[in-house]
Every structure is written in structure tokens, then in C-alpha cells.
Design a protein around this motif. Structure first.
Motif, mmCIF file in Angstrom:
data_model
loop_
_atom_site.group_PDB
_atom_site.id
_atom_site.type_symbol
_atom_site.label_atom_id
_atom_site.label_comp_id
_atom_site.label_asym_id
_atom_site.label_seq_id
_atom_site.Cartn_x
_atom_site.Cartn_y
_atom_site.Cartn_z
ATOM 1 N N VAL A 138 10.700 -1.116 -7.586
ATOM 2 C CA VAL A 138 11.494 -2.349 -7.463
ATOM 3 C C VAL A 138 10.878 -3.204 -6.363
ATOM 4 N N GLU A 139 10.402 -4.377 -6.732
ATOM 5 C CA GLU A 139 9.674 -5.234 -5.794
ATOM 6 C C GLU A 139 10.391 -6.584 -5.668
ATOM 7 N N ALA A 140 10.609 -6.997 -4.406
ATOM 8 C CA ALA A 140 11.353 -8.238 -4.169
ATOM 9 C C ALA A 140 10.561 -9.482 -4.547
ATOM 10 N N GLY A 141 9.243 -9.433 -4.388
ATOM 11 C CA GLY A 141 8.426 -10.610 -4.665
ATOM 12 C C GLY A 141 8.081 -10.717 -6.136
ATOM 13 N N ARG A 155 5.592 -11.218 0.849
ATOM 14 C CA ARG A 155 6.663 -10.761 -0.044
ATOM 15 C C ARG A 155 6.252 -11.111 -1.473
ATOM 16 N N VAL A 156 5.416 -10.263 -2.027
ATOM 17 C CA VAL A 156 4.838 -10.508 -3.355
ATOM 18 C C VAL A 156 4.361 -9.162 -3.889
ATOM 19 N N PHE A 157 4.149 -9.066 -5.187
ATOM 20 C CA PHE A 157 3.626 -7.822 -5.766
ATOM 21 C C PHE A 157 2.301 -7.454 -5.060
ATOM 22 N N PRO A 199 0.814 -1.224 0.000
ATOM 23 C CA PRO A 199 0.000 0.000 0.000
ATOM 24 C C PRO A 199 0.846 1.271 0.000
ATOM 25 N N ALA A 200 1.964 1.293 0.727
ATOM 26 C CA ALA A 200 2.791 2.505 0.761
ATOM 27 C C ALA A 200 3.440 2.733 -0.600
ATOM 28 N N GLY A 201 4.171 1.731 -1.091
ATOM 29 C CA GLY A 201 4.961 1.894 -2.310
ATOM 30 C C GLY A 201 4.102 2.083 -3.549
ATOM 31 N N ALA A 225 15.305 -7.537 -5.340
ATOM 32 C CA ALA A 225 15.403 -7.082 -3.951
ATOM 33 C C ALA A 225 16.479 -6.023 -3.796
ATOM 34 N N LEU A 226 16.105 -4.984 -3.054
ATOM 35 C CA LEU A 226 17.098 -3.995 -2.634
ATOM 36 C C LEU A 226 18.051 -4.691 -1.656
ATOM 37 N N VAL A 227 19.360 -4.622 -1.933
ATOM 38 C CA VAL A 227 20.311 -5.264 -1.014
ATOM 39 C C VAL A 227 21.414 -4.312 -0.544
ATOM 40 N N TRP A 234 -4.471 -8.620 4.019
ATOM 41 C CA TRP A 234 -5.052 -7.784 5.078
ATOM 42 C C TRP A 234 -6.569 -7.922 5.166
ATOM 43 N N GLY A 235 -7.116 -7.494 6.332
ATOM 44 C CA GLY A 235 -8.527 -7.679 6.597
ATOM 45 C C GLY A 235 -9.388 -6.508 6.152
ATOM 46 N N GLY A 236 -8.779 -5.355 5.850
ATOM 47 C CA GLY A 236 -9.549 -4.232 5.323
ATOM 48 C C GLY A 236 -10.127 -3.284 6.368
ATOM 49 N N TYR A 237 -9.830 -3.492 7.656
ATOM 50 C CA TYR A 237 -10.314 -2.563 8.681
ATOM 51 C C TYR A 237 -9.624 -1.212 8.482
ATOM 52 N N CYS A 238 -10.405 -0.164 8.371
ATOM 53 C CA CYS A 238 -9.813 1.156 8.120
ATOM 54 C C CYS A 238 -10.343 2.196 9.090
ATOM 55 N N GLY A 242 2.343 -6.585 -1.900
ATOM 56 C CA GLY A 242 2.731 -6.642 -0.487
ATOM 57 C C GLY A 242 1.683 -7.315 0.382
ATOM 58 N N THR A 243 1.646 -6.904 1.629
ATOM 59 C CA THR A 243 0.801 -7.564 2.620
ATOM 60 C C THR A 243 -0.678 -7.234 2.404
ATOM 61 N N SER A 244 -0.971 -6.350 1.444
ATOM 62 C CA SER A 244 -2.386 -6.107 1.140
ATOM 63 C C SER A 244 -3.033 -7.362 0.557
ATOM 64 N N PRO A 282 -3.303 0.371 10.797
ATOM 65 C CA PRO A 282 -2.419 1.410 10.230
ATOM 66 C C PRO A 282 -2.571 1.751 8.754
ATOM 67 N N THR A 283 -3.239 0.910 7.963
ATOM 68 C CA THR A 283 -3.067 1.047 6.511
ATOM 69 C C THR A 283 -3.655 2.347 5.956
ATOM 70 N N LEU A 284 -4.775 2.791 6.480
ATOM 71 C CA LEU A 284 -5.324 4.058 5.988
ATOM 72 C C LEU A 284 -4.314 5.188 6.219
HETATM 73 C C1 LIG Z 1 -3.416 -11.071 8.329
HETATM 74 C C2 LIG Z 1 -3.272 -9.574 8.261
HETATM 75 C C3 LIG Z 1 -4.396 -8.779 8.434
HETATM 76 C C4 LIG Z 1 -4.277 -7.375 8.406
HETATM 77 N N1 LIG Z 1 -5.407 -6.622 8.522
HETATM 78 C C5 LIG Z 1 -5.318 -5.278 8.485
HETATM 79 C C6 LIG Z 1 -6.488 -4.487 8.581
HETATM 80 O O1 LIG Z 1 -7.603 -4.994 8.688
HETATM 81 N N2 LIG Z 1 -6.342 -3.137 8.549
HETATM 82 C C7 LIG Z 1 -5.126 -2.545 8.412
HETATM 83 O O2 LIG Z 1 -5.055 -1.314 8.406
HETATM 84 N N3 LIG Z 1 -3.997 -3.282 8.298
HETATM 85 C C8 LIG Z 1 -4.073 -4.633 8.326
HETATM 86 N N4 LIG Z 1 -2.934 -5.388 8.185
HETATM 87 C C9 LIG Z 1 -1.653 -4.689 8.010
HETATM 88 C C10 LIG Z 1 -1.451 -4.254 6.550
HETATM 89 O O3 LIG Z 1 -1.372 -5.385 5.734
HETATM 90 C C11 LIG Z 1 -0.179 -3.422 6.471
HETATM 91 O O4 LIG Z 1 -0.344 -2.277 7.287
HETATM 92 C C12 LIG Z 1 0.152 -2.931 5.062
HETATM 93 O O5 LIG Z 1 0.179 -3.965 4.116
HETATM 94 C C13 LIG Z 1 1.517 -2.252 5.105
HETATM 95 O O6 LIG Z 1 1.801 -1.686 3.855
HETATM 96 P P1 LIG Z 1 3.319 -1.427 3.390
HETATM 97 O O7 LIG Z 1 3.250 -1.026 1.980
HETATM 98 O O8 LIG Z 1 3.960 -0.529 4.358
HETATM 99 O O9 LIG Z 1 4.046 -2.845 3.582
HETATM 100 P P2 LIG Z 1 3.773 -4.249 2.804
HETATM 101 O O10 LIG Z 1 2.335 -4.331 2.411
HETATM 102 O O11 LIG Z 1 4.274 -5.316 3.690
HETATM 103 O O12 LIG Z 1 4.632 -4.135 1.496
HETATM 104 C C14 LIG Z 1 6.045 -4.168 1.512
HETATM 105 C C15 LIG Z 1 6.546 -4.595 0.136
HETATM 106 O O13 LIG Z 1 7.954 -4.503 0.103
HETATM 107 C C16 LIG Z 1 8.478 -5.635 -0.563
HETATM 108 N N5 LIG Z 1 9.869 -5.830 -0.122
HETATM 109 C C17 LIG Z 1 10.319 -6.324 1.052
HETATM 110 N N6 LIG Z 1 11.647 -6.348 1.086
HETATM 111 C C18 LIG Z 1 12.078 -5.842 -0.080
HETATM 112 C C19 LIG Z 1 13.363 -5.572 -0.641
HETATM 113 N N7 LIG Z 1 14.491 -5.831 0.028
HETATM 114 N N8 LIG Z 1 13.422 -5.017 -1.875
HETATM 115 C C20 LIG Z 1 12.300 -4.718 -2.575
HETATM 116 N N9 LIG Z 1 11.065 -4.964 -2.096
HETATM 117 C C21 LIG Z 1 10.949 -5.509 -0.870
HETATM 118 C C22 LIG Z 1 7.557 -6.751 -0.161
HETATM 119 O O14 LIG Z 1 7.640 -7.846 -1.040
HETATM 120 C C23 LIG Z 1 6.216 -6.051 -0.196
HETATM 121 O O15 LIG Z 1 5.639 -6.114 -1.477
HETATM 122 C C24 LIG Z 1 -3.004 -6.783 8.207
HETATM 123 C C25 LIG Z 1 -1.894 -7.599 8.016
HETATM 124 C C26 LIG Z 1 -2.008 -8.976 8.045
HETATM 125 C C27 LIG Z 1 -0.809 -9.819 7.843
#
Ligand SMILES: Cc1cc2nc3c(=O)[nH]c(=O)nc-3n(C[C@H](O)[C@H](O)[C@H](O)COP(=O)(O)OP(=O)(O)OC[C@H]3O[C@@H](n4cnc5c(N)ncnc54)[C@H](O)[C@@H]3O)c2cc1C
Lengths: 487, 54
Positions: A44-47, A77-79, A25-27, A176-178, A86-90, A81-83, A468-470
């Protein structure tokens, strides 16, 4: 467009104005917004495009302290990310969250709610939720609060077509960024290039390519654990001289502990508070301020008819008029039983931190070691807040609450039947105007480095109770405005 | 307030200033607060009740 980085030759150099690492969500919010404004962006995405075990296993690490999820399970760790999980609570943070936790000055954000508010509507649109979060006063100290629920948006699915068709946004997967190379020149440090490893085939079975990105600015959006891990590692590789305060990186890491704290019988909803299920309550900002309490939310989840009967029978023995009122109400479907769950804010603790472990992963980066504990002070947060909820429910005749024994007796341990956490990874690269107190400044630029930024919840100085996601998306939009304001 | 006599309700109440099942930091937070409970009591069964319930 997707660029096949696995076809690059070793030593290849890719150039862009802005390079974003991580497509969660951030990137993706940042990369998409910049590209839409005409910026030349490399993401640049590691997944890979789809989930793969071999990619995910690079998220393994060690946890020290309280029981926690496996680190390779609690993020993706996939295109996208953790979205993808996630459960979608905002919910946005409350204004008083940004003022910090009463009595803990380091938790004050260097920006106020007016810095985030302008991005709420756009962030809500991205997450496909309404932008309003109507609250209702439910008593002098009690507030009926509200979440909105994203479908949930899977960022990889949402932006895949755009990434395919855009010629301003180039995306390299399995990359992956290294490492990072600083410029040797005088003045504030600049990052000249980032070092990338692309794995060919699952787990690099068909080899690896090492290449570089040269860009004017770099933004790490790797998630709430990897942001700290990579900054620690990059600094380590540069003799701890790249980032000014190595010791601060990874510290003040936070979760949202979350557990059942009691049961309740709910009376006829005369005030119209229970308009959605589950229903959420919090304590007023002034109550938290007066009692020096971190923020909490209570989720009220309806339970079975049988449970309602059992609780009413319980109460009949000790408070017959109420017991009778409950039993009559249950038959008329006016009274029900519910479980009370609490999600609370941790007071950030410097010992809760991300550090580099001893074992390198297959790319040569030390696996993460996460030190995390529920601080003993949290017993006070949960006890005082749960009892305040119980009291307000009784005073306002909303219902009656029976807090669990471990809530009121802090000689009892935390329950250990489940992990007391929410998959929210916050802190580690906290934001502060003071370089001695934070890793990034209020513009999310790393202190002491002219062209390195951080996106995601690792920059939170404190966490409120809101998922945190919102806020992550609001901050990404704000960062986009900083890097390239809309025309 | 009315005692039911069934379970010794009166003796089971927790009141500010009285020893209770609430211990440690939690008890201190509440006992030291601003006379928090008013007409609400915590019964030894664990239920937090209003005195009109009894
Ligand atoms: C089961 C579960 C339920 C959740 N439910 C909620 C919810 O209901 N509400 C909510 O607000 N939040 C929820 N979250 C949290 C939410 O998923 C995260 O807040 C959000 O995905 C974070 O976004 P991000 O972009 O910061 O990180 P991420 O989504 O984790 O994305 C990081 C990205 O970076 C990539 N990456 C990692 N290392 C490297 C590297 N070295 N080089 C290049 N790329 C790399 C990863 O592959 C990934 O694609 C939940 C999480 C989980 C696991």
C-alpha cells in the motif's frame, strides 16, 4: 499487479497474508522478496506512479531547532519512495558501529554485524553495486575507506514491471495508511485491520475512498520520519494504549551532519591510497574507542590548479622547504589541492524527535513537527576527528591539512551558509531488546504488538557514518527471512 | 626543527601544554589525550605541519 484502489467502494476490505506500507527501498525490497517466496503480499503506497505536487504537499511539516531542509523536499511521496531522489552512495555500517558509541550504552544495537553480513551480497545486488568495500590502513589511526555507488537504483523503475505482472504482489497506489484497529481479544495486542484512504484525482479532487486491509501481519516502511509520525498518530487514535511506551516513539532521531571542515594539499600518492575520486578516510575503530569518539568519514574532493598554487604559496611563507616541494610537485602534476568534507555520527539525543504538530493535513493526520539540533558535544567529535586526520596526513606525508577556524575554536558558531545535514532520517523507532528502551525488538517487531513490524532507518539505535540505504535493504532482507524464510 | 624567522614560526606553534588558538572542548580533548601530536604541530596560520616541513 497494480490494483485500482480508487475503484473500491467505501468500506471495502482487501485481504492479504502480509501487508507492507510504503514502496521505498525498505518496503519494495521486503514486498518483492516475500512475493518471490510465494507469499501473498499487499503493498500500500501513499504516492502515485509519478511525482505529483498534491501528494508531495502531504509531507509538509515544521522544523524546530537548527536549520533544516523543507520536510516536503527531503523525501519523496511517490511509488519507489525517496529512491527517486537519492545519490546512490552505499556503504555498510562498520562492525564497531553496532557495538554503539563509546560511553553511550543506549546506542548499542541488539544485533551484531553477523546478523547483517549474510545480507550484504544480496543487498548489493539489489542496489547494483559490488559487494566488497576494501579498506586500507593509511596510518596507525587512519583508514582509507570506500563507498560503492549505485547507478542510483530507482526502486519504482526497477520493480514496476514485476509489480505489474506478479499475481502474488498486489500494489495499491495513492493509498495512505491512516489508522489501525487492534483486536479486542486477550493476550498480546494484535492488529486486525489497517485503515486506508485512497484519493481519486490529484489531492482527492474527485473524492476519496476509505477502505481496510485485513492481514496476518503489517509492516510499516514509510521512511525515517513518517514511521514515527504514523505510529504516534495510530497510538493517539487508540487512546495511547496500542503501543506500550508512547513517549519513546519519535525520540533519538538522527541525521548525518555534513560540512566542509578544511582544505588540504595532497602530496604524491606513494602509498596508492587515492584510487578513486572522491577518496574517503575514517579513523580506526580502536582510535574512536580510545578517544570516546563517534564515527566520522572524510571526503577528499580535488580542487583547481589555481587553488593548489594559492595554498602552496601560503605554505611557502611559513614553511619554505615544504612550500617549494609543493610548488615543484604542482608543476609535475604530483600535488593537488582538495576540500575536506566531514560527515559525522550524532550521539542520539532524546530531545531530537518527531512529534505530532498542531495542524492536520488534508487526510486529518497532524503534520509532523521535527525537533532537531546539532548537539554541542558534536563540536568535540568534529574537532578531535579533523585534527586526528590532519595529524595522520602530516605523519604519513599524505598531505597537509588546514582545518577551518570554526573546527578548532568552538566559540565560533557552526557555519550557516548551508544546511549541515545529509537527508538521512534515522532513529525514532529505535531497536532494543528491552521494551523500555526501544520501540521495536531485534526482529523489528513492535514491542507489545504481536503482528506489527517496522522497516527502514527509523529502527537504527545509532547511525555510524555510512549512508543508510544499504543497511535499510539489508534489514529488509533480514526481515523477509524472519517473516518467510527462503525455501 | 628549524625556525624560518619569517613569520615567527616558533612562537606560533601549538604544543601540548601551551596556550593555543584551540579552545574549549576541542583543546581539552587533544591536550588531555595521549600526548597526541608528537612531531606534528599546528601553526598559527591554521596549517597542521610536520616539523621536518619547516
Ligand atoms: C537528496 C537525497 C539524497 C540521498 N542520497 C543518499 C545516498 O547517497 N545514499 C543513501 O544511502 N541514502 C541517501 N538518501 C536517503 C535515502 O533516500 C533513504 O535512506 C531511503 O530512500 C529510505 O528508504 P525507505 O524505504 O525507508 O523510505 P522512503 O524511500 O522515503 O519510502 C517511504 C515510502 O512510504 C510512502 N508513504 C509515506 N507515508 C505513507 C502512508 N501513510 N501510507 C502509505 N505509504 C506511505 C512514501 O510515499 C514512500 O514511497 C538520500 C535522500 C535524499 C532526499
Amino acid at each position: 499487479m497494480f490494483v485500482a484502489a480508487e475503484t473500491f467502494a467505501d468500506g471495502h476490505v482487501e485481504r492479504a497474508r502480509t501487508c507492507v506500507f510504503g514502496s521505498g527501498p525498505a518496503g519494495l525490497t521486503l514486498a518483492y522478496t516475500l512475493a518471490e517466496r510465494g507469499e501473498d503480499v499487499l503493498l500500500v503506497e501513499a504516492g502515485g506512479a509519478e511525482w505529483e505536487f498534491e501528494s508531495q504537499e502531504l509531507y509538509q511539516g515544521r522544523v524546530e531547532g537548527d536549520r533544516y531542509f523543507l520536510l516536503e523536499d527531503c523525501r519523496l511521496r511517490v511509488f519507489g519512495g525517496t529512491s527517486g531522489h537519492w545519490g546512490g552512495y552505499c556503504r555498510p555500517l562498520d562492525a564497531h558501529d553496532l557495538a554503539g558509541i563509546p560511553g553511550h550504552p543506549g546506542t548499542r544495537w541488539p544485533i551484531g554485524v553477523e546478523a547483517l553480513q549474510p545480507y550484504l551480497a544480496a543487498a548489493a545486488e539489489i542496489l547494483e553495486i559490488p559487494g566488497e568495500f576494501p579498506e586500507r590502513e593509511a596510518g596507525p589511526d587512519l583508514v582509507r575507506t570506500m563507498y560503492n555507488y549505485s547507478p542510483p537504483v530507482r526502486f519504482g523503475d526497477k520493480y514496476r514491471d514485476y509489480c505489474e505482472s506478479s499475481d502474488r504482489l498486489r500494489v495499491c497506489l495513492n493509498s495512505a495508511l491512516v489508522g489501525m484497529e487492534p483486536d479486542a481479544g486477550a493476550g498480546e495486542t494484535r492488529i486486525r485491520a489497517a485503515e486506508i484512504v485512497t484519493e481519486r484525482g490529484p489531492g482527492g479532487a474527485e473524492g476519496r475512498v476509505r477502505w481496510r486491509v485485513e492481514a496476518e501481519r503489517f509492516v510499516v516502511c514509510l521512511g525515517g520520519i513518517e514511521n514515527s509520525r504514523l505510529l504516534l498518530w495510530i497510538n493517539e487514535q487508540n487512546g495511547r494504549a496500542l503501543l506500550p511506551d508512547h513517549d519513546l516513539i519519535g525520540r533519538y532521531w538522527m541525521e548525518h551532519p555534513n560540512d566542509s571542515v578544511g582544505e588540504t594539499v595532497l602530496l604524491a600518492d606513494q602509498a596508492g591510497l587515492f584510487v578513486e575520486r572522491p577518496t574517503h578516510f575514517t579513523l580506526s575503530g580502536s582510535y574512536q574507542q580510545d578517544n570516546a569518539l563517534p564515527n566520522v568519514v572524510f571526503e577528499i574532493n580535488e580542487e583547481s590548479y589555481t587553488k593548489a598554487k594559492r595554498l602552496a604559496a601560503d605554505i611557502l611563507c611559513i614553511a619554505p622547504p615544504l612550500g617549494q616541494r609543493l610548488l615543484d610537485g604542482i608543476d609535475k602534476k604530483l600535488v593537488c589541492a582538495a576540500r575536506v568534507r566531514c560527515q559525522w555520527e550524532q550521539v542520539p539525543d532524546p530531545d531530537n524527535r518527531v512529534v505530532l504538530g498542531d495542524t492536520p493535513d488534508r487526510l486529518g493526520i497532524p503534520q509532523v513537527a521535527l525537533h532537531w539540533r546539532n548537539n554541542p558535544s558534536e563540536r568535540r567529535t568534529i574537532a578531535a576527528s579533523t585534527l586526528a586526520l590532519a595529524r595522520a596526513f602530516a605523519e604519513q606525508d599524505i598531505g597537509r591539512v588546514k582545518p577551518f577556524d570554526w573546527i578548532v575554536d568552538d566559540s565560533l558558531p557552526f557555519p550557516d551558509d548551508e544546511v549541515i545535514a545529509s537527508y538521512h532520517h534515522m532513529g525514532g523507532t529505535r531497536m532494543s531488546a528491552d521494551p523500555a528502551a526501544g520501540v521495536v525488538d531485534p526482529d523489528l517487531k513492535v514491542h507489545g504488538v504481536a503482528n506489527l513490524y517496522v522497516g527502514g532507518s527509523s529502527v537504527f539505535p545509532s547511525s555510524g557514518y555510512a549512508n543508510p540505504t544499504l543497511t535499510i535493504v539489508q534489514l529488509a532482507l533480514r526481515l523477509a527471512d524472519h517473516l518467510r524464510p527462503a525455501a | 626543527m628549524r625556525a624560518t624567522g619569517k613569520t615567527g614560526v616558533r612562537t606560533g606553534f601549538w604544543r601540548p601544554g601551551r596556550r593555543s588558538v584551540l579552545t574549549g572542548a576541542a583543546a581539552l580533548a587533544l591536550l588531555g589525550g595521549r600526548g597526541l601530536w608528537g612531531r606534528v604541530v599546528r601553526h598559527r596560520s591554521g596549517w597542521v605541519l610536520h616539523e621536518r616541513d619547516l
